[in-house]
Enzyme design. Structure first.
Site, PDB file in Angstrom:
ATOM      1  N   HIS A  54       0.814  -1.205   0.000  1.00 24.88           N
ATOM      2  CA  HIS A  54       0.000   0.000   0.000  1.00 24.88           C
ATOM      3  C   HIS A  54       0.849   1.256   0.000  1.00 24.88           C
ATOM      4  CE1 HIS A  54      -2.387   3.299   1.770  1.00 24.88           C
ATOM      5  NE2 HIS A  54      -3.372   2.763   1.105  1.00 24.88           N
ATOM      6  N   CYS A  55       2.072   1.206   0.545  1.00 22.27           N
ATOM      7  CA  CYS A  55       2.812   2.437   0.808  1.00 22.27           C
ATOM      8  C   CYS A  55       3.574   2.990  -0.391  1.00 22.27           C
ATOM      9  CB  CYS A  55       3.774   2.216   1.975  1.00 22.27           C
ATOM     10  SG  CYS A  55       2.954   1.936   3.563  1.00 22.27           S
ATOM     11  N   ILE A  56       4.565   2.236  -0.876  1.00 23.23           N
ATOM     12  CA  ILE A  56       5.506   2.798  -1.847  1.00 23.23           C
ATOM     13  C   ILE A  56       4.849   3.174  -3.178  1.00 23.23           C
ATOM     14  CG2 ILE A  56       7.678   2.442  -3.067  1.00 23.23           C
ATOM     15  CD1 ILE A  56       7.869   2.787  -0.039  1.00 23.23           C
TER      16      ILE A  56
END
Length: 419
Positions: free
Chosen positions: A259-261
């Site tokens: 989900h983050c990068i």
């Protein structure tokens, strides 16, 4: 009945947070709009990588309970919002779930309650979106209730850093809100870092992931020209990493996932464009480079087959590891998905093996799963190591394969193709 904490959103962020709070002696209630999630948790079944069924069962025995009844939120001293913020069609975060959670809390807000947003978003969300919704209750932030932002830093599968020993950044909309949020998290997290305010805390999370995003894009671009120049980039990185200062090693791969990068830096880029009217060029270039890596891997795969006198059309290609990071089952934004789509579009017969994934789809169709790892490796025209799970002995598998394409730089044989 009262509770120290109610966690809204019982997924990869909320559930580990609830568990750590309980392990430190806090009374915790979980709230989720999905009845299936709440019922499964109450029955002792986990749906996230970092918590086993036994972990959830221990939580239940210690007093944890999941509910879909929003009225129960009013019994908690602190409410923490841990709901998803997927990428919207416009390129920013979809705040539908955040707004819904804020409205839910507002209907059950009581004087003195601390409300913390942990969902990743753009700077200003806590103050400009969440606060006005909560103040519809008639209570005023900083006086009637207290409001803060604290970015989640969950790293699924990380065996060294978890909720308790990953420093927690907190920023309140007033100094008193910051103090209260810091005191709350200090009850069950080793280190709490106070930011100047909510915007600084929101931006800190985006800077962390943007830093990684851009540096991964740098080595991904280097991987392309190093291959053309017959330079072993993995050896280059190893050599550079011996410098004890001024360098941090990042590694190329078939794309970025989770989900983050691949998502969070876009929130910052979108916010800059929307509010300031110009692009965040580093982020947009990094996104372009990282997003094209699956297609680059497919092109390299096609060249490997061509050099062996084989066509991509009709070739049997085995993908090893389809999760976004090693040793977990999480497939969110995994680069294996666009890679499989691209290979299939080129006519390849794609199968996969992953010890953590029993069923996998790409382009809406199930990809056949191989259960006999070594047999599948031997039979394939090309094996692509997409994710290096601990269950894989990459050098042994490469020795068994007709052709082996290592996108993670873990093999040692000179005959192996590496990114």
């Amino acid at each position: 009945m009262s509770a120290d904490l109610v966690v809204l959103g019982l997924g990869y962020v909320g559930l580990p947070l609830a568990r750590q709070a309980m392990r430190s002696g806090l009374s915790v209630l979980g709230f989720d709009v999905d009845a299936a999630v709440a019922n499964a948790l109450n029955a002792g079944r986990s749906h996230v990588d970092d918590l086993s069924d036994d972990d959830v069962a221990d939580m239940i025995r210690s007093g944890f309970r999941a509910t879909t009844d929003e009225a129960e939120i009013s019994v908690a001293a602190t409410a923490v919002i841990c709901v998803p913020t997927p990428l919207s069609a416009e390129g920013g975060p979809d705040l539908t779930a955040v707004r819904a959670a804020a409205h839910t809390i507002a209907r059950n807000l009581r004087p003195g309650m601390l409300v913390v947003l942990e969902s990743t978003t753009y700077p200003g969300t806590t103050d400009e979106v969440v606060r006005p919704i909560l103040e519809r209750s008639g209570l005023v932030a900083g006086d009637g209730f207290f409001l803060a932002f604290s970015p989640e830093r969950i790293d699924p599968g990380n065996e060294r850093f978890g909720t308790h020993n990953t420093p927690k950044v907190v920023g309140g909309d007033t100094p008193e809100s910051t103090r209260r949020a810091a005191a709350f998290y200090g009850r069950f997290i080793d280190t709490v870092v106070r930011a100047k305010g909510t915007r600084e805390a929101e931006t800190a999370k985006l800077l962390e992931n943007t830093y990684r995003h851009i540096n991964i894009a740098l080595v991904n671009e280097m991987a392309r020209f190093c291959h053309e120049l017959d330079i072993d980039l993995w050896d280059v990185i190893h050599a550079a990493a011996t410098k004890p200062f001024g360098f941090q090693a990042f590694y190329p791969g078939p794309g970025v996932g989770g989900h983050c990068i691949p998502i969070d830096p876009n929130y910052l880029s979108h916010n800059v464009r929307a509010k300031l009217g110009y692009p965040f060029r580093f982020v947009e270039l990094a996104q372009e480079i990282n997003a094209t890596m699956p297609a680059y891997v497919a092109s390299r795969a096609q060249n490997i087959l061509n050099n062996a006198g084989l066509a991509m059309k009709g070739a049997f290609i085995l993908l090893l590891g389809v999760t976004y990071k090693p040793n977990i089952a999480d497939q969110r934004e995994s680069p294996a998905t666009p890679l499989a789509r691209r290979l299939t579009a080129l006519g390849a017969q794609v199968t996969y093996h992953d010890p953590h994934v029993n069923r996998w789809t790409a382009s809406g169709a199930d990809i056949p799963r191989s259960t006999d790892l070594e047999g599948a490796v031997v039979a394939a025209d090309l094996v692509i190591l997409v994710q290096n799970h601990r269950e894989y002995d990459a050098d042994r598998l490469a020795a068994l394969a007709k052709r082996f394409f290592d996108t993670r730089g873990v093999t040692t044989a000179a005959t192996t193709h590496r990114l």
